[in-house]
Design an enzyme around this catalytic site. Structure first.
Site, PDB file in Angstrom:
ATOM      1  CG  HIS A 100      -6.038   2.118   5.034  1.00 47.30           C
ATOM      2  ND1 HIS A 100      -5.615   3.124   5.879  1.00 47.30           N
ATOM      3  CD2 HIS A 100      -5.029   1.217   4.981  1.00 47.30           C
ATOM      4  CE1 HIS A 100      -4.391   2.832   6.302  1.00 47.30           C
ATOM      5  NE2 HIS A 100      -4.013   1.682   5.773  1.00 47.30           N
ATOM      6  N   GLY A 105       2.046   2.477  10.870  1.00 45.79           N
ATOM      7  CA  GLY A 105       3.013   3.558  10.691  1.00 45.79           C
ATOM      8  C   GLY A 105       3.696   4.016  11.961  1.00 45.79           C
ATOM      9  CB  SER A 113       4.675  -1.465  12.449  1.00 44.02           C
ATOM     10  OG  SER A 113       4.283  -0.128  12.695  1.00 44.02           O
ATOM     11  CD  GLU A 122      -3.053   5.760   6.523  1.00 37.16           C
ATOM     12  OE1 GLU A 122      -2.993   5.738   5.275  1.00 37.16           O
ATOM     13  OE2 GLU A 122      -2.164   5.271   7.251  1.00 37.16           O
ATOM     14  CG  ASN A 161      -1.767   1.200   1.360  1.00 37.70           C
ATOM     15  OD1 ASN A 161      -1.866   1.984   0.420  1.00 37.70           O
ATOM     16  ND2 ASN A 161      -2.395   1.380   2.519  1.00 37.70           N
ATOM     17  CD1 TRP A 162       3.909   1.072  -2.641  1.00 40.32           C
ATOM     18  CD2 TRP A 162       3.873   2.083  -4.645  1.00 40.32           C
ATOM     19  NE1 TRP A 162       4.744   0.376  -3.471  1.00 40.32           N
ATOM     20  CE2 TRP A 162       4.737   0.967  -4.718  1.00 40.32           C
ATOM     21  CE3 TRP A 162       3.698   2.858  -5.794  1.00 40.32           C
ATOM     22  CZ2 TRP A 162       5.428   0.623  -5.884  1.00 40.32           C
ATOM     23  CZ3 TRP A 162       4.373   2.511  -6.958  1.00 40.32           C
ATOM     24  CH2 TRP A 162       5.232   1.411  -6.984  1.00 40.32           C
ATOM     25  CE  LYS A 163      -0.308   3.401   4.628  1.00 41.30           C
ATOM     26  NZ  LYS A 163      -0.264   3.555   6.076  1.00 41.30           N
ATOM     27  CD  GLU A 223      -3.851  -2.289   7.587  1.00 39.55           C
ATOM     28  OE1 GLU A 223      -2.717  -2.526   7.179  1.00 39.55           O
ATOM     29  OE2 GLU A 223      -4.460  -1.242   7.303  1.00 39.55           O
TER      30      GLU A 223
HETATM   31  P1  PGA Z   1       2.492   0.492   7.815  1.00 40.67           P
HETATM   32  O1  PGA Z   1       1.050   0.705   7.135  1.00 40.67           O
HETATM   33  O2  PGA Z   1       3.042  -0.802   7.271  1.00 40.67           O
HETATM   34  O3  PGA Z   1       3.298   1.676   7.401  1.00 40.67           O
HETATM   35  O4  PGA Z   1       2.279   0.413   9.281  1.00 40.67           O
HETATM   36  C1  PGA Z   1       0.181  -0.358   6.963  1.00 40.67           C
HETATM   37  C2  PGA Z   1      -1.104   0.110   6.336  1.00 40.67           C
HETATM   38  O5  PGA Z   1      -1.516   1.250   6.585  1.00 40.67           O
HETATM   39  O6  PGA Z   1      -1.742  -0.628   5.597  1.00 40.67           O
END
Ligand code: PGA
Length: 237
Positions: free
Chosen positions: A92, A169, A199, A94, A8-10, A163
């Site tokens: 997600h 993150g 993470s 976010e 997931n490159w966001k 998650e």
């Molecule tokens: P992260 O993000 O690996 O940077 O913790 C995971 C995600 O948001 O899917």
């Protein structure tokens, strides 16, 4: 079933050139790895440029639930399908947090993703506060109930990503023991592949896949570093 390792490159990287370079490095390194289903989810604007001739599949990070029309700034499932997307991340944390996506909106999105025949990766997870209060299972159950309302899954295309929000993150991953508890709880509610995210790095990959028994990983930060992501894929075999 092959483990699903999803990048997931966001909202990264910042140029098409960098996106292409990162994609190529991964593509080349895993050319002969058939044991893993590797999926890259870049920002929408790079999707048409990252068509894969290799064993990398392409996914989207989001979608809209309406078919077409006057929805400024949104992206339809038909558009994603046309560009060769096979997977779509939905719900997600976010998106829930910064874009006010409710469980009901996520339910609408899930329905159309399944209807058009793409494969959703549904993200669920609790906040630190909810975990501290001992509400993890209650939160997961509630999210699943609303997100999956009136969805009859006719084929096995849905995956769920557990998650924990506090692990995303932060460099503070969920222990594989706690993650396994969540995994077993989710599987009791719905028997589909369950991935772990939060993470993930090359050091902890095996704990989730081998020790806890997850069916794959959703990787954020570490998927932007080619060497790290390639090692995560290799460690998942
Ligand atoms: P992260 O993000 O690996 O940077 O913790 C995971 C995600 O948001 O899917």
């Amino acid at each position: 079933m092959k483990p699903l390792i999803i990048a997931n490159w966001k909202m990264n990287p910042q140029t098409l050139k960098e996106a292409k370079e990162l994609f190529k490095l991964i593509e080349r390194a895993i050319e002969n790895i058939k044991e893993i289903e590797t999926i890259v989810c870049p920002p929408f604007v790079y999707l048409s440029e990252l068509k894969s001739n290799s064993n990398i599949k392409i996914g989207a990070q989001n979608c809209f639930y309406e078919e077409k029309g006057a929805f400024t700034g949104e992206i339809s499932l038909a558009m994603l399908k046309d560009l060769g997307c096979q997977y779509v991340i939905v719900g997600h944390s976010e998106r829930r947090k910064y874009f006010n996506e409710t469980d009901e909106i996520i339910n609408k999105k899930l329905k159309v993703i399944l209807e058009v025949g793409l494969k959703p990766i549904l993200c669920i997870g609790e906040t630190q506060e909810q975990r501290d209060k001992g509400e993890t299972e209650k939160v997961l159950k509630n999210q699943l109930e609303i997100n999956l309302k009136n969805i009859t899954i006719l084929n096995a295309t849905l995956s769920i990503a557990y998650e924990p929000i506090w692990a995303i993150g932060t460099g503070n991953p969920c222990s594989s023991e706690d993650a396994k508890k969540a995994l077993l709880f989710i599987k009791k509610i719905i028997d589909v592949p369950v991935l772990y995210g939060g993470s993930v790095n090359k050091e902890n990959t095996q704990e989730y896949i081998k020790k806890a028994g997850f069916n794959g990983l959703l990787v954020g930060g570490a998927s932007l570093k080619a060497d790290e992501f390639i090692q995560i894929i290799k460690n998942s075999i």
